[in-house]
Design a protein around this motif. Structure first.
Motif, PDB file in Angstrom:
ATOM      1  N   THR A   1      44.426  29.174  32.621  1.00 22.38           N
ATOM      2  CA  THR A   1      44.448  28.156  33.668  1.00 22.38           C
ATOM      3  C   THR A   1      45.865  27.818  34.083  1.00 22.38           C
ATOM      4  O   THR A   1      46.158  27.597  35.266  1.00 22.38           O
ATOM      5  CB  THR A   1      43.737  26.881  33.175  1.00 22.38           C
ATOM      6  OG1 THR A   1      42.394  27.213  32.788  1.00 22.38           O
ATOM      7  CG2 THR A   1      43.695  25.824  34.265  1.00 22.38           C
ATOM      8  N   ALA A   2      46.779  27.776  33.109  1.00 20.56           N
ATOM      9  CA  ALA A   2      48.156  27.394  33.399  1.00 20.56           C
ATOM     10  C   ALA A   2      48.994  28.544  33.940  1.00 20.56           C
ATOM     11  O   ALA A   2      50.029  28.314  34.580  1.00 20.56           O
ATOM     12  CB  ALA A   2      48.820  26.844  32.131  1.00 20.56           C
TER      13      ALA A   2
ATOM     14  N   ILE B   1      41.302  17.751  35.806  1.00 17.62           N
ATOM     15  CA  ILE B   1      40.898  17.481  37.187  1.00 17.62           C
ATOM     16  C   ILE B   1      39.749  18.394  37.623  1.00 17.62           C
ATOM     17  O   ILE B   1      38.723  17.935  38.120  1.00 17.62           O
ATOM     18  CB  ILE B   1      42.097  17.649  38.143  1.00 17.62           C
ATOM     19  CG1 ILE B   1      43.242  16.706  37.753  1.00 17.62           C
ATOM     20  CG2 ILE B   1      41.674  17.386  39.584  1.00 17.62           C
ATOM     21  CD1 ILE B   1      44.513  16.908  38.556  1.00 17.62           C
ATOM     22  N   ALA B   2      39.924  19.700  37.407  1.00 16.04           N
ATOM     23  CA  ALA B   2      38.940  20.664  37.902  1.00 16.04           C
ATOM     24  C   ALA B   2      37.597  20.527  37.192  1.00 16.04           C
ATOM     25  O   ALA B   2      36.537  20.698  37.808  1.00 16.04           O
ATOM     26  CB  ALA B   2      39.476  22.082  37.740  1.00 16.04           C
ATOM     27  N   LYS B   3      37.616  20.219  35.897  1.00 13.57           N
ATOM     28  CA  LYS B   3      36.382  20.103  35.118  1.00 13.57           C
ATOM     29  C   LYS B   3      35.943  18.655  34.922  1.00 13.57           C
ATOM     30  O   LYS B   3      35.001  18.394  34.165  1.00 13.57           O
ATOM     31  CB  LYS B   3      36.558  20.761  33.748  1.00 13.57           C
ATOM     32  CG  LYS B   3      36.953  22.231  33.804  1.00 13.57           C
ATOM     33  CD  LYS B   3      35.847  23.078  34.408  1.00 13.57           C
ATOM     34  CE  LYS B   3      36.217  24.556  34.360  1.00 13.57           C
ATOM     35  NZ  LYS B   3      35.154  25.412  34.948  1.00 13.57           N
ATOM     36  N   ALA B   4      36.625  17.710  35.584  1.00 10.59           N
ATOM     37  CA  ALA B   4      36.288  16.279  35.476  1.00 10.59           C
ATOM     38  C   ALA B   4      36.251  15.830  34.018  1.00 10.59           C
ATOM     39  O   ALA B   4      35.327  15.144  33.583  1.00 10.59           O
ATOM     40  CB  ALA B   4      34.960  15.983  36.162  1.00 10.59           C
ATOM     41  N   LYS B   5      37.263  16.215  33.241  1.00  9.78           N
ATOM     42  CA  LYS B   5      37.323  15.834  31.836  1.00  9.78           C
ATOM     43  C   LYS B   5      37.878  14.434  31.641  1.00  9.78           C
ATOM     44  O   LYS B   5      37.654  13.819  30.591  1.00  9.78           O
ATOM     45  CB  LYS B   5      38.174  16.840  31.055  1.00  9.78           C
ATOM     46  CG  LYS B   5      37.562  18.226  30.935  1.00  9.78           C
ATOM     47  CD  LYS B   5      38.485  19.157  30.185  1.00  9.78           C
ATOM     48  CE  LYS B   5      37.822  20.508  29.962  1.00  9.78           C
ATOM     49  NZ  LYS B   5      36.716  20.436  29.000  1.00  9.78           N
TER      50      LYS B   5
ATOM     51  N   PHE C   1      26.583   7.660  19.046  1.00 11.14           N
ATOM     52  CA  PHE C   1      26.057   8.483  20.129  1.00 11.14           C
ATOM     53  C   PHE C   1      27.071   8.533  21.263  1.00 11.14           C
ATOM     54  O   PHE C   1      27.638   7.519  21.661  1.00 11.14           O
ATOM     55  CB  PHE C   1      24.740   7.922  20.652  1.00 11.14           C
ATOM     56  CG  PHE C   1      24.269   8.596  21.913  1.00 11.14           C
ATOM     57  CD1 PHE C   1      23.784   9.888  21.890  1.00 11.14           C
ATOM     58  CD2 PHE C   1      24.354   7.941  23.135  1.00 11.14           C
ATOM     59  CE1 PHE C   1      23.367  10.516  23.044  1.00 11.14           C
ATOM     60  CE2 PHE C   1      23.940   8.558  24.307  1.00 11.14           C
ATOM     61  CZ  PHE C   1      23.446   9.853  24.259  1.00 11.14           C
ATOM     62  N   TYR C   2      27.290   9.725  21.785  1.00 14.00           N
ATOM     63  CA  TYR C   2      28.205   9.899  22.914  1.00 14.00           C
ATOM     64  C   TYR C   2      27.556  10.880  23.876  1.00 14.00           C
ATOM     65  O   TYR C   2      27.227  12.006  23.492  1.00 14.00           O
ATOM     66  CB  TYR C   2      29.553  10.424  22.432  1.00 14.00           C
ATOM     67  CG  TYR C   2      30.684  10.181  23.406  1.00 14.00           C
ATOM     68  CD1 TYR C   2      31.315   8.945  23.469  1.00 14.00           C
ATOM     69  CD2 TYR C   2      31.126  11.187  24.259  1.00 14.00           C
ATOM     70  CE1 TYR C   2      32.359   8.704  24.344  1.00 14.00           C
ATOM     71  CE2 TYR C   2      32.162  10.962  25.146  1.00 14.00           C
ATOM     72  CZ  TYR C   2      32.779   9.725  25.190  1.00 14.00           C
ATOM     73  OH  TYR C   2      33.813   9.489  26.072  1.00 14.00           O
ATOM     74  N   PRO C   3      27.339  10.495  25.124  1.00 14.94           N
ATOM     75  CA  PRO C   3      26.623  11.375  26.062  1.00 14.94           C
ATOM     76  C   PRO C   3      27.393  12.663  26.300  1.00 14.94           C
ATOM     77  O   PRO C   3      28.623  12.671  26.343  1.00 14.94           O
ATOM     78  CB  PRO C   3      26.528  10.526  27.334  1.00 14.94           C
ATOM     79  CG  PRO C   3      27.652   9.557  27.238  1.00 14.94           C
ATOM     80  CD  PRO C   3      27.798   9.255  25.778  1.00 14.94           C
ATOM     81  N   ARG C   4      26.644  13.749  26.453  1.00 14.94           N
ATOM     82  CA  ARG C   4      27.294  15.030  26.707  1.00 14.94           C
ATOM     83  C   ARG C   4      27.975  15.006  28.075  1.00 14.94           C
ATOM     84  O   ARG C   4      27.526  14.365  29.014  1.00 14.94           O
ATOM     85  CB  ARG C   4      26.277  16.171  26.650  1.00 14.94           C
ATOM     86  CG  ARG C   4      25.116  16.035  27.614  1.00 14.94           C
ATOM     87  CD  ARG C   4      24.179  17.226  27.501  1.00 14.94           C
ATOM     88  NE  ARG C   4      22.995  17.022  28.325  1.00 14.94           N
ATOM     89  CZ  ARG C   4      21.845  16.517  27.869  1.00 14.94           C
ATOM     90  NH1 ARG C   4      21.753  16.176  26.592  1.00 14.94           N
ATOM     91  NH2 ARG C   4      20.812  16.365  28.673  1.00 14.94           N
ATOM     92  N   HIS C   5      29.074  15.742  28.141  1.00 13.32           N
ATOM     93  CA  HIS C   5      29.858  15.759  29.377  1.00 13.32           C
ATOM     94  C   HIS C   5      29.163  16.596  30.444  1.00 13.32           C
ATOM     95  O   HIS C   5      28.656  17.692  30.173  1.00 13.32           O
ATOM     96  CB  HIS C   5      31.249  16.325  29.093  1.00 13.32           C
ATOM     97  CG  HIS C   5      32.110  16.469  30.301  1.00 13.32           C
ATOM     98  ND1 HIS C   5      32.331  17.677  30.912  1.00 13.32           N
ATOM     99  CD2 HIS C   5      32.784  15.543  31.029  1.00 13.32           C
ATOM    100  CE1 HIS C   5      33.120  17.498  31.948  1.00 13.32           C
ATOM    101  NE2 HIS C   5      33.414  16.221  32.042  1.00 13.32           N
ATOM    102  N   GLY C   6      29.133  16.058  31.645  1.00 12.84           N
ATOM    103  CA  GLY C   6      28.529  16.772  32.768  1.00 12.84           C
ATOM    104  C   GLY C   6      29.538  17.072  33.855  1.00 12.84           C
ATOM    105  O   GLY C   6      30.597  17.657  33.597  1.00 12.84           O
ATOM    106  N   LYS C   7      29.241  16.602  35.070  1.00 14.64           N
ATOM    107  CA  LYS C   7      30.117  16.859  36.208  1.00 14.64           C
ATOM    108  C   LYS C   7      30.991  15.663  36.562  1.00 14.64           C
ATOM    109  O   LYS C   7      31.693  15.690  37.573  1.00 14.64           O
ATOM    110  CB  LYS C   7      29.283  17.262  37.424  1.00 14.64           C
ATOM    111  CG  LYS C   7      28.481  18.548  37.218  1.00 14.64           C
ATOM    112  CD  LYS C   7      27.677  18.898  38.461  1.00 14.64           C
ATOM    113  CE  LYS C   7      26.877  20.178  38.256  1.00 14.64           C
ATOM    114  NZ  LYS C   7      26.080  20.535  39.465  1.00 14.64           N
ATOM    115  N   VAL C   8      30.941  14.620  35.764  1.00 11.55           N
ATOM    116  CA  VAL C   8      31.732  13.414  36.014  1.00 11.55           C
ATOM    117  C   VAL C   8      32.577  13.111  34.779  1.00 11.55           C
ATOM    118  O   VAL C   8      32.309  13.624  33.688  1.00 11.55           O
ATOM    119  CB  VAL C   8      30.837  12.208  36.370  1.00 11.55           C
ATOM    120  CG1 VAL C   8      30.199  12.399  37.728  1.00 11.55           C
ATOM    121  CG2 VAL C   8      29.770  12.000  35.304  1.00 11.55           C
TER     122      VAL C   8
END
Length: 586
Positions: A399-400, A424-428, A524-531
């Motif tokens: 990526t870099a 930014i690109a993966k909304a992390k 509990f921590y929700p899985r990462h999506g598009k946000v």
């Protein structure tokens, strides 16, 4: 005919003389040379004088082990405490020095050279401060302090003053009255520099490395789960109480491996943290902290208590684990080996492959990477850190690469660039905050130079770069607050869009979480999506739970696992072919 250039050249070759009324002309060059000679003589700088040399007192033998206290400092409070316990469990007298504060900065500036970077002043000053405490408060003679203590710190080389840290330590120790105090280095490349001949003071055997690595991984897991819970706690201070109790359990288990179970301490840590009440429907921007290693890791005045400040301002901190740095060093070795293995001949340089089995070396590096990742994830599941993914270093490097050459080393290398692009690109993360010391060459060059290109290409990203120098807290806090305002708006917009898309309301989410013991727990921590924000991801996660059957959930889980493995395989294949393509192009 004389030209203008030729006249200027002649004028430069003529010795400058100024006429003085009533006297002969003054030869400036001769007077300056005379003045220089006089001043050198006055300062004792006559020709023949030898420059100061670093004697490097680092002898630590097995015979000295019984009466020598090993001092450690430099990571987070949890890491230092667990390292203290781990070394005590291996039979060493160990003391973790407190996190550097502004009084340590004062000691560092008093006895250190001018123009050093922030971490130097804080870490050097912190050691001098502790030794001065032993001398002035505990009334321990300086001779006993020097003979019965040794300090272990990190070291490295490259385009950074980090490589001169150890010399700065010894210079400050000499000027503060502790000349001869031993400072030993764990090198980023090259291991530990220590005594030879007699039995070594530190037994660098597999048990030592496994125990130290285990303490670092557990420190990472505990820190990461703590930063996940604290912003959403219902009772202020309950997370810190659970963390402090857990730290003591883990430290004591490390320090007394025969009498106490480390596994039981980790399980009890999970119970302690699970008892913390949380409200995850609170909307908070997620701020990813990157930058220079020490500045983004320390938890004290060295970065103005940045993590506490961000949480007080209503943000969730996404910290970088020390494990990521270990994986980066493994990636470096793998990358360099892959680049050299396609050369026409073998070389005998420090990283050369002459006489080495390349396949065996790459296999060992691959095994080390997956062993560390597997251990990290295993400890995470025991302690309550779920749905976390360590950065894939091949992905970060690829990526870099368009913006920062992977061959360049120093500081975090290309990692800072790759992390920002992926954030930014993966909304992390909602916002990325780069922290580095004032004048840090590798990090400042990246943050102030390369990252500006990234923010132009990804204008939706919220990026803030700050420098620390020990006395600019007001300015730093002001800049961070301005960017946090944008991050809060972005997090609220994500949450609103998620509720509209899923058709949920806040009341429905809270009612659902109240009924589900695991979903409503602090672990509990929700899985990462598009946000990026946690609350928005939670809305999507709950909507999927409500709408999908158990069979559909199992199928979706299998798809996610398969997609992750396919992605890793593609990255591995690309990493294998890239060195050959590079060599062919060259």
């Amino acid at each position: 005919m004389e030209t203008v250039d030729s006249k200027q050249t002649k004028s430069r070759n003529v010795r400058m003389k100024l006429p003085i009324l009533g006297e002969e002309e003054l030869d400036i060059d001769a007077e300056l040379k005379k003045f220089e000679t006089e001043q050198m003589a006055a300062l004792g700088l006559e020709a023949g004088k030898e420059h100061w040399r670093d004697d490097n007192p680092n002898t630590f033998t097995g015979q000295q082990r019984a009466h020598t206290t090993v001092l450690i400092s430099g990571l987070t409070m949890a890491h230092d405490l667990f390292l203290q316990g781990a070394l005590r469990g291996l039979g060493y007298k160990t003391k973790a020095i407190d996190v550097p504060d502004n009084s340590a900065l004062t000691f560092g500036k008093e006895f250190g050279n001018r123009g050093q970077c922030n971490p130097t002043y804080f870490t050097v000053g912190n050691l001098v401060k502790y030794l001065a405490y032993l001398r002035d408060e505990q009334k321990i003679p300086v001779k006993d302090i020097v003979e019965n203590h040794v300090f272990i710190t990190a070291g490295a080389c490259g385009p950074c003053r980090f490589g001169t840290y150890v010399t700065e330590y010894r210079k400050a120790l000499r000027d503060s009255g502790f000349e001869g105090f031993r400072v030993m280095l764990f090198q980023q490349q090259g291991g530990l520099k220590q005594a030879t001949g007699d039995e070594q003071g530190l037994k660098m055997n597999p048990k030592f490395f496994i125990t130290v690595l285990k303490s670092i991984l557990i420190g990472d897991v505990l820190n990461m789960v703590g930063y996940r819970i604290r912003p959403y706690e219902v009772v202020p201070g309950s997370t810190n109480q659970a963390l402090e109790a857990s730290k003591k359990l883990i430290h004591d288990a490390f320090a007394d491996p025969k009498g106490k179970s480390l596994l039981w301490a980790l399980i009890q840590t999970r119970r302690n943290l699970m008892n913390v009440k949380v409200d995850r429907t609170l909307v908070k921007p997620k701020v990813s902290i990157i930058g220079e290693f020490w500045a983004m890791t320390t938890e004290g005045d060295g970065n103005y208590g940045l993590q506490k400040f961000l949480e007080a301002e209503g943000a969730e901190c996404d910290i970088q684990p020390v494990t990521a740095w270990i994986l980066f060093m493994i990636w470096e070795q793998t990358w360099d080996t892959q680049q050299r293995m396609v050369l026409r001949g073998e070389d005998t340089a420090r990283k050369g492959l002459a006489g080495k089995d390349v396949r065996k070396k790459l296999a060992m590096l691959w095994l080390a990477k997956h062993a560390i990742k597997g251990t990290f994830y295993g400890l995470g599941h025991i302690m309550g850190l779920h749905d976390v993914h360590l950065a894939d270093m091949d992905t970060v490097a690829q990526t870099a690469a368009p913006f920062y050459n992977n061959h360049l080393r120093g500081g975090e290398g290309h990692m800072e660039v790759g992390k920002l692009v992926l954030n930014i690109a993966k909304a992390k993360a909602t916002m990325t905050l780069s922290v580095k010391p004032f004048g840090c060459m590798p990090s400042a060059g990246v943050s102030d130079g390369v990252q500006s290109i990234i923010t132009e290409k990804y204008p939706q990203g919220i990026f803030c770069a700050i420098e620390t120098n020990g006395d600019g807290a007001v300015n730093v806090y002001s800049r961070v607050q301005m960017m946090l305002f944008k991050a809060r708006l972005a997090a609220k917009a994500e949450y609103k869009a998620a509720l509209e898309e899923t058709g949920l309301t806040v009341e429905e989410m809270r009612a659902y979480l109240a009924k589900k013991r695991w979903r409503g727990s602090s672990l509990f921590y929700p899985r990462h999506g598009k946000v990026a924000s946690m609350a928005a991801n939670l809305a999507h996660h709950i909507a999927d739970d409500i709408k999908k059957t158990r069979t559909a959930k199992i199928i979706d889980f299998g798809k996610r696992v398969l997609a992750r493995r396919v992605g890793q395989s593609e990255h591995a294949a690309q990493a294998q072919t890239e060195p050959r393509a590079t060599a062919t192009a060259n």
